[in-house]
Design a protein around this motif. Structure first.
Motif, PDB file in Angstrom:
ATOM      1  N   LEU A   1      -2.943  20.328  17.910  1.00 53.82           N
ATOM      2  CA  LEU A   1      -3.553  19.011  18.067  1.00 53.82           C
ATOM      3  C   LEU A   1      -4.190  18.822  19.439  1.00 53.82           C
ATOM      4  CD1 LEU A   1      -0.791  16.810  16.397  1.00 53.82           C
ATOM      5  CD2 LEU A   1      -2.956  17.560  15.417  1.00 53.82           C
ATOM      6  N   SER A   2      -4.219  19.868  20.262  1.00 48.25           N
ATOM      7  CA  SER A   2      -4.740  19.719  21.620  1.00 48.25           C
ATOM      8  C   SER A   2      -6.223  19.352  21.620  1.00 48.25           C
ATOM      9  CB  SER A   2      -4.499  20.993  22.429  1.00 48.25           C
ATOM     10  OG  SER A   2      -5.174  22.082  21.840  1.00 48.25           O
ATOM     11  N   HIS A   3      -7.005  19.901  20.695  1.00 47.68           N
ATOM     12  CA  HIS A   3      -8.429  19.550  20.633  1.00 47.68           C
ATOM     13  C   HIS A   3      -8.603  18.075  20.261  1.00 47.68           C
ATOM     14  CE1 HIS A   3     -12.697  19.889  20.072  1.00 47.68           C
ATOM     15  NE2 HIS A   3     -12.589  19.428  18.842  1.00 47.68           N
ATOM     16  N   ALA A   4      -7.797  17.584  19.352  1.00 43.13           N
ATOM     17  CA  ALA A   4      -7.885  16.181  18.951  1.00 43.13           C
ATOM     18  C   ALA A   4      -7.533  15.260  20.118  1.00 43.13           C
ATOM     19  CB  ALA A   4      -6.966  15.917  17.768  1.00 43.13           C
ATOM     20  N   TRP A   5      -6.495  15.600  20.869  1.00 40.73           N
ATOM     21  CA  TRP A   5      -6.131  14.779  22.017  1.00 40.73           C
ATOM     22  C   TRP A   5      -7.204  14.844  23.099  1.00 40.73           C
ATOM     23  CZ3 TRP A   5      -3.060  10.944  21.771  1.00 40.73           C
ATOM     24  CH2 TRP A   5      -1.950  10.961  20.951  1.00 40.73           C
ATOM     25  N   GLY A   6      -7.810  16.004  23.289  1.00 44.57           N
ATOM     26  CA  GLY A   6      -8.898  16.135  24.267  1.00 44.57           C
ATOM     27  C   GLY A   6     -10.108  15.301  23.879  1.00 44.57           C
ATOM     28  N   SER A   7     -10.442  15.294  22.604  1.00 42.51           N
ATOM     29  CA  SER A   7     -11.561  14.475  22.121  1.00 42.51           C
ATOM     30  C   SER A   7     -11.270  12.993  22.305  1.00 42.51           C
ATOM     31  CB  SER A   7     -11.829  14.765  20.647  1.00 42.51           C
ATOM     32  OG  SER A   7     -12.221  16.094  20.471  1.00 42.51           O
ATOM     33  N   PHE A   8     -10.048  12.600  22.039  1.00 43.31           N
ATOM     34  CA  PHE A   8      -9.660  11.202  22.205  1.00 43.31           C
ATOM     35  C   PHE A   8      -9.739  10.791  23.671  1.00 43.31           C
ATOM     36  CE2 PHE A   8      -6.256   7.958  22.691  1.00 43.31           C
ATOM     37  CZ  PHE A   8      -6.856   6.958  21.952  1.00 43.31           C
ATOM     38  N   GLY A   9      -9.275  11.656  24.580  1.00 42.36           N
ATOM     39  CA  GLY A   9      -9.357  11.365  26.016  1.00 42.36           C
ATOM     40  C   GLY A   9     -10.797  11.255  26.487  1.00 42.36           C
ATOM     41  N   THR A  10     -11.657  12.133  25.986  1.00 41.94           N
ATOM     42  CA  THR A  10     -13.078  12.070  26.336  1.00 41.94           C
ATOM     43  C   THR A  10     -13.699  10.773  25.829  1.00 41.94           C
ATOM     44  OG1 THR A  10     -13.202  14.468  26.226  1.00 41.94           O
ATOM     45  CG2 THR A  10     -15.282  13.281  26.101  1.00 41.94           C
ATOM     46  N   PHE A  11     -13.324  10.359  24.635  1.00 42.31           N
ATOM     47  CA  PHE A  11     -13.806   9.103  24.069  1.00 42.31           C
ATOM     48  C   PHE A  11     -13.397   7.922  24.952  1.00 42.31           C
ATOM     49  CE2 PHE A  11     -12.760   5.472  21.277  1.00 42.31           C
ATOM     50  CZ  PHE A  11     -14.037   5.163  20.839  1.00 42.31           C
ATOM     51  N   LEU A  12     -12.146   7.892  25.386  1.00 38.07           N
ATOM     52  CA  LEU A  12     -11.680   6.793  26.244  1.00 38.07           C
ATOM     53  C   LEU A  12     -12.388   6.794  27.594  1.00 38.07           C
ATOM     54  CD1 LEU A  12      -7.837   6.712  25.579  1.00 38.07           C
ATOM     55  CD2 LEU A  12      -9.581   5.129  24.750  1.00 38.07           C
ATOM     56  N   ILE A  13     -12.597   7.959  28.176  1.00 34.37           N
ATOM     57  CA  ILE A  13     -13.304   8.042  29.454  1.00 34.37           C
ATOM     58  C   ILE A  13     -14.749   7.580  29.286  1.00 34.37           C
ATOM     59  CG2 ILE A  13     -14.208   9.673  31.166  1.00 34.37           C
ATOM     60  CD1 ILE A  13     -11.532  11.174  30.889  1.00 34.37           C
ATOM     61  N   GLY A  14     -15.366   7.917  28.157  1.00 38.65           N
ATOM     62  CA  GLY A  14     -16.731   7.455  27.880  1.00 38.65           C
ATOM     63  C   GLY A  14     -16.817   5.935  27.837  1.00 38.65           C
ATOM     64  N   ILE A  15     -15.836   5.311  27.195  1.00 38.01           N
ATOM     65  CA  ILE A  15     -15.805   3.845  27.146  1.00 38.01           C
ATOM     66  C   ILE A  15     -15.680   3.266  28.551  1.00 38.01           C
ATOM     67  CG2 ILE A  15     -14.409   1.866  26.428  1.00 38.01           C
ATOM     68  CD1 ILE A  15     -13.811   3.393  23.853  1.00 38.01           C
ATOM     69  N   LEU A  16     -14.820   3.852  29.374  1.00 34.29           N
ATOM     70  CA  LEU A  16     -14.650   3.354  30.744  1.00 34.29           C
ATOM     71  C   LEU A  16     -15.925   3.520  31.570  1.00 34.29           C
ATOM     72  CD1 LEU A  16     -11.046   4.614  31.539  1.00 34.29           C
ATOM     73  CD2 LEU A  16     -11.776   2.271  31.080  1.00 34.29           C
TER      74      LEU A  16
ATOM     75  N   VAL B   1     -19.038   3.505  30.399  1.00 39.31           N
ATOM     76  CA  VAL B   1     -19.990   2.499  29.915  1.00 39.31           C
ATOM     77  C   VAL B   1     -19.635   1.117  30.461  1.00 39.31           C
ATOM     78  CG1 VAL B   1     -20.794   1.294  27.840  1.00 39.31           C
ATOM     79  CG2 VAL B   1     -20.668   3.785  27.863  1.00 39.31           C
ATOM     80  N   LEU B   2     -18.355   0.769  30.451  1.00 41.26           N
ATOM     81  CA  LEU B   2     -17.940  -0.531  30.999  1.00 41.26           C
ATOM     82  C   LEU B   2     -18.220  -0.624  32.497  1.00 41.26           C
ATOM     83  CD1 LEU B   2     -14.598  -1.145  29.092  1.00 41.26           C
ATOM     84  CD2 LEU B   2     -16.765  -2.352  28.790  1.00 41.26           C
ATOM     85  N   ALA B   3     -17.964   0.453  33.230  1.00 39.51           N
ATOM     86  CA  ALA B   3     -18.238   0.449  34.675  1.00 39.51           C
ATOM     87  C   ALA B   3     -19.731   0.301  34.936  1.00 39.51           C
ATOM     88  CB  ALA B   3     -17.703   1.728  35.312  1.00 39.51           C
ATOM     89  N   ALA B   4     -20.560   0.951  34.127  1.00 41.26           N
ATOM     90  CA  ALA B   4     -22.006   0.817  34.289  1.00 41.26           C
ATOM     91  C   ALA B   4     -22.449  -0.610  33.985  1.00 41.26           C
ATOM     92  CB  ALA B   4     -22.729   1.803  33.381  1.00 41.26           C
ATOM     93  N   ALA B   5     -21.886  -1.222  32.957  1.00 42.43           N
ATOM     94  CA  ALA B   5     -22.241  -2.600  32.620  1.00 42.43           C
ATOM     95  C   ALA B   5     -21.854  -3.555  33.748  1.00 42.43           C
ATOM     96  CB  ALA B   5     -21.567  -3.013  31.314  1.00 42.43           C
ATOM     97  N   VAL B   6     -20.681  -3.365  34.319  1.00 46.52           N
ATOM     98  CA  VAL B   6     -20.251  -4.209  35.442  1.00 46.52           C
ATOM     99  C   VAL B   6     -21.158  -3.986  36.643  1.00 46.52           C
ATOM    100  CG1 VAL B   6     -18.388  -4.576  37.117  1.00 46.52           C
ATOM    101  CG2 VAL B   6     -17.867  -4.424  34.682  1.00 46.52           C
ATOM    102  N   GLY B   7     -21.535  -2.749  36.912  1.00 45.15           N
ATOM    103  CA  GLY B   7     -22.433  -2.453  38.029  1.00 45.15           C
ATOM    104  C   GLY B   7     -23.798  -3.076  37.845  1.00 45.15           C
ATOM    105  N   ILE B   8     -24.339  -3.020  36.640  1.00 46.32           N
ATOM    106  CA  ILE B   8     -25.640  -3.638  36.361  1.00 46.32           C
ATOM    107  C   ILE B   8     -25.567  -5.150  36.511  1.00 46.32           C
ATOM    108  CG2 ILE B   8     -27.308  -4.087  34.511  1.00 46.32           C
ATOM    109  CD1 ILE B   8     -26.791  -1.184  33.587  1.00 46.32           C
TER     110      ILE B   8
END
Length: 61
Positions: free
Chosen positions: A30-45, A47-54
């Protein structure tokens, strides 16, 4: 799934039963699934940081 049609996963908090076809495709870990999930969460963060910066940049002008 019966015991003859599945195998058990490795590397997760829980053990899951997966079909033998997925096991042949190296889907046992399940390591690939957990890695994909972590990448997804970092992507959301990011995008949110970019929105706050803009918004901060627009409010300063």
């Amino acid at each position: 799934m019966c015991g003859d049609c599945c195998t058990l996963t490795e590397g997760g908090a829980k053990t899951w039963a997966i079909c033998l076809d997925c096991d042949r495709k190296k889907g046992r870990s399940l390591s690939h699934a957990w890695g994909s999930f972590g990448t997804f969460l970092i992507g959301i963060l990011v995008v949110l940081a970019a929105a706050v910066g803009i918004m901060a940049w627009l409010s300063a002008h």
